[in-house]
Every structure is written in structure tokens, then in C-alpha cells.
Design a protein around this motif. Sequence first.
Motif, PDB file in Angstrom:
ATOM      1  N   THR A  35       0.825  -1.205   0.000  1.00 53.44           N
ATOM      2  CA  THR A  35       0.000   0.000   0.000  1.00 53.44           C
ATOM      3  C   THR A  35       0.862   1.259   0.000  1.00 53.44           C
ATOM      4  O   THR A  35       2.042   1.238   0.366  1.00 53.44           O
ATOM      5  CB  THR A  35      -0.903   0.041   1.241  1.00 53.44           C
ATOM      6  OG1 THR A  35      -0.084   0.182   2.413  1.00 53.44           O
ATOM      7  CG2 THR A  35      -1.756  -1.214   1.355  1.00 53.44           C
ATOM      8  N   ALA A  37       0.271   3.750   2.015  1.00 54.40           N
ATOM      9  CA  ALA A  37       0.472   4.092   3.423  1.00 54.40           C
ATOM     10  C   ALA A  37       1.732   3.438   3.982  1.00 54.40           C
ATOM     11  O   ALA A  37       2.500   4.062   4.729  1.00 54.40           O
ATOM     12  CB  ALA A  37      -0.755   3.674   4.242  1.00 54.40           C
ATOM     13  N   GLU A  57      -4.367   3.190  -6.019  1.00 52.52           N
ATOM     14  CA  GLU A  57      -4.206   3.380  -4.578  1.00 52.52           C
ATOM     15  C   GLU A  57      -4.913   4.653  -4.103  1.00 52.52           C
ATOM     16  O   GLU A  57      -5.234   4.786  -2.924  1.00 52.52           O
ATOM     17  CB  GLU A  57      -2.717   3.457  -4.213  1.00 52.52           C
ATOM     18  CG  GLU A  57      -2.028   2.129  -4.082  1.00 52.52           C
ATOM     19  CD  GLU A  57      -2.467   1.372  -2.845  1.00 52.52           C
ATOM     20  OE1 GLU A  57      -2.230   1.849  -1.733  1.00 52.52           O
ATOM     21  OE2 GLU A  57      -3.082   0.302  -3.000  1.00 52.52           O
ATOM     22  N   LEU A  58      -5.132   5.579  -5.029  1.00 49.64           N
ATOM     23  CA  LEU A  58      -5.758   6.845  -4.658  1.00 49.64           C
ATOM     24  C   LEU A  58      -7.276   6.805  -4.805  1.00 49.64           C
ATOM     25  O   LEU A  58      -7.961   7.749  -4.404  1.00 49.64           O
ATOM     26  CB  LEU A  58      -5.207   7.981  -5.532  1.00 49.64           C
ATOM     27  CG  LEU A  58      -3.673   8.122  -5.583  1.00 49.64           C
ATOM     28  CD1 LEU A  58      -3.303   9.314  -6.451  1.00 49.64           C
ATOM     29  CD2 LEU A  58      -3.088   8.263  -4.184  1.00 49.64           C
ATOM     30  N   VAL A  61     -10.288   7.759  -2.046  1.00 49.70           N
ATOM     31  CA  VAL A  61      -9.723   8.582  -0.971  1.00 49.70           C
ATOM     32  C   VAL A  61     -10.155  10.026  -1.191  1.00 49.70           C
ATOM     33  O   VAL A  61     -10.041  10.545  -2.309  1.00 49.70           O
ATOM     34  CB  VAL A  61      -8.183   8.493  -0.961  1.00 49.70           C
ATOM     35  CG1 VAL A  61      -7.618   9.323   0.176  1.00 49.70           C
ATOM     36  CG2 VAL A  61      -7.741   7.046  -0.856  1.00 49.70           C
ATOM     37  N   PRO A  62     -10.656  10.712  -0.168  1.00 47.79           N
ATOM     38  CA  PRO A  62     -11.068  12.112  -0.336  1.00 47.79           C
ATOM     39  C   PRO A  62      -9.913  12.966  -0.864  1.00 47.79           C
ATOM     40  O   PRO A  62      -8.756  12.736  -0.500  1.00 47.79           O
ATOM     41  CB  PRO A  62     -11.461  12.532   1.083  1.00 47.79           C
ATOM     42  CG  PRO A  62     -11.826  11.257   1.767  1.00 47.79           C
ATOM     43  CD  PRO A  62     -10.906  10.224   1.194  1.00 47.79           C
ATOM     44  N   ALA A  65      -7.375  14.326   1.692  1.00 46.31           N
ATOM     45  CA  ALA A  65      -6.483  13.297   2.229  1.00 46.31           C
ATOM     46  C   ALA A  65      -5.455  12.873   1.182  1.00 46.31           C
ATOM     47  O   ALA A  65      -4.294  12.622   1.510  1.00 46.31           O
ATOM     48  CB  ALA A  65      -7.296  12.092   2.688  1.00 46.31           C
ATOM     49  N   THR A  66      -5.884  12.791  -0.082  1.00 49.37           N
ATOM     50  CA  THR A  66      -4.957  12.443  -1.162  1.00 49.37           C
ATOM     51  C   THR A  66      -3.844  13.473  -1.267  1.00 49.37           C
ATOM     52  O   THR A  66      -2.662  13.128  -1.335  1.00 49.37           O
ATOM     53  CB  THR A  66      -5.708  12.370  -2.511  1.00 49.37           C
ATOM     54  OG1 THR A  66      -6.667  11.309  -2.454  1.00 49.37           O
ATOM     55  CG2 THR A  66      -4.738  12.111  -3.653  1.00 49.37           C
ATOM     56  N   SER A  69      -1.374  13.204   1.715  1.00 50.58           N
ATOM     57  CA  SER A  69      -0.469  12.056   1.637  1.00 50.58           C
ATOM     58  C   SER A  69       0.578  12.248   0.546  1.00 50.58           C
ATOM     59  O   SER A  69       1.762  11.936   0.742  1.00 50.58           O
ATOM     60  CB  SER A  69      -1.268  10.779   1.369  1.00 50.58           C
ATOM     61  OG  SER A  69      -2.135  10.487   2.436  1.00 50.58           O
ATOM     62  N   THR A  87      -8.198  11.150 -10.117  1.00 51.43           N
ATOM     63  CA  THR A  87      -8.412  12.534  -9.701  1.00 51.43           C
ATOM     64  C   THR A  87      -7.784  13.458 -10.718  1.00 51.43           C
ATOM     65  O   THR A  87      -7.078  13.007 -11.618  1.00 51.43           O
ATOM     66  CB  THR A  87      -7.819  12.766  -8.295  1.00 51.43           C
ATOM     67  OG1 THR A  87      -8.218  14.038  -7.815  1.00 51.43           O
ATOM     68  CG2 THR A  87      -6.297  12.681  -8.324  1.00 51.43           C
TER      69      THR A  87
END
Length: 216
Positions: A35, A37, A57-58, A61-62, A65-66, A69, A87
Amino acid sequence: MHRVIVAGGATLVRDAYAHIIDGSPTFTLQAQTPTFAEALTFLATTPSDILLIEAHELAGVPPVATQQSLRQAAARTRVVLLGNPPTDLALLVGAGVTGILGLHLELDHFFTALDLVSRGGMVISPAPTHATSAPLSPPALASLSNRERQVLALVPTQPNNDAIAQLLGLSPLTVKTHINRIRHKLGASSRAHLVAIAYESRLVTPGLTPHAPTGQ
């Protein structure tokens, strides 16, 4: 040797990329993690040169938050996404992503892209298909002079104003002035926003080799 971390994606695909990278004479596999993370945790204690993240992986995810990170990762290494991100380009570039690589790149193009990223350039090949929230209208781009178009076309692939100046035979101060004028004309909030505009408007054709446009 440039150290690469491979993060996320299906295990077999991740293993394949890890094997390819580890067999390269100029890149070495530093780690592979299931991952994104876990890759961030690894980066917190171990310096690296490139983080290659499977784009899915993205997914889910909001955006806030993306961005958080990706910025955390970009503060420690160069960040490259593999596949079509879920995105928009402006968000990714603004968060520090310097590479987006399609899944069907030939092997030599893949390593050319990683090499360019490792030297401070940006590669988006092919362009993401996800629509951006504020696409540039043709009349806005028409407000630029030929020289300003030349400068804007080089912003995505050159690491700084000095590199653009060398390609165009200008002084870095002149390039800085052009960039400030371009930002004002296009309403761009940052250099990262200019990168997104250059790709969204198709002023830059997605690819691997930067060229200085002709004309004055």
C-alpha cells in the motif's frame, strides 16, 4: 543508482515492475509495499529517490487526504503514479507529483521517464483522461504572445527557470518575468497550476522528450 520504491497494485504486477527496476543498470529496487500508506511509513525513516505508486491506490480517498499524503511523500522523494489517476491533474501536480506514466509504455520509454523525473523534470505520458474541474478555454490561451507560449510549453518538463532560459537563449530574469505575466493573464495561482494548464490546453503534447517550441 537511483533508489525506487514500488507501492500498491496487484501483487503480480508489483512484482513485475520490481523485477524490471532491479534489473536496470541505473535504478535499484529499494522496497516494495502493498500500500501507499506502508510506503509513507518506510519513507519516514529511509531516504529514497523515486516512489512509484499504482494509481488505483488513490481511488476512493477524499481529495484533501490524497493531497496531504502525496505532499508528505513529495517532501521526501519524487513521486510517480503508474496508471490513470482517479483525480484531476491540477490536484496531483499541486501535491508534488512529477510523473504520471501509462500502463502501456515501452520499457525504454519507462526508464527514460524515470530518468527525467529523477533529474527534476516532469513526465505525463499519456495525459490523464480524468476531466479537470476548470479546463482552460481557447480564448484564454490566445491571450499569450508567441514567446509566452514557448515559455509555458517548457514549464512542465524543465526543473527551473535557468533550464528554460538556456533552451530559449534568454536570461533567467526574463523567463521569470514571462512566467509572472503568463500567470496574470491565465489567472494561474501557482507554477503547478501552469503545468496543469499546459497539459489541459494541449499546448504540451504528452510524451517523454521536452522540446523548445519554435517561433518568436
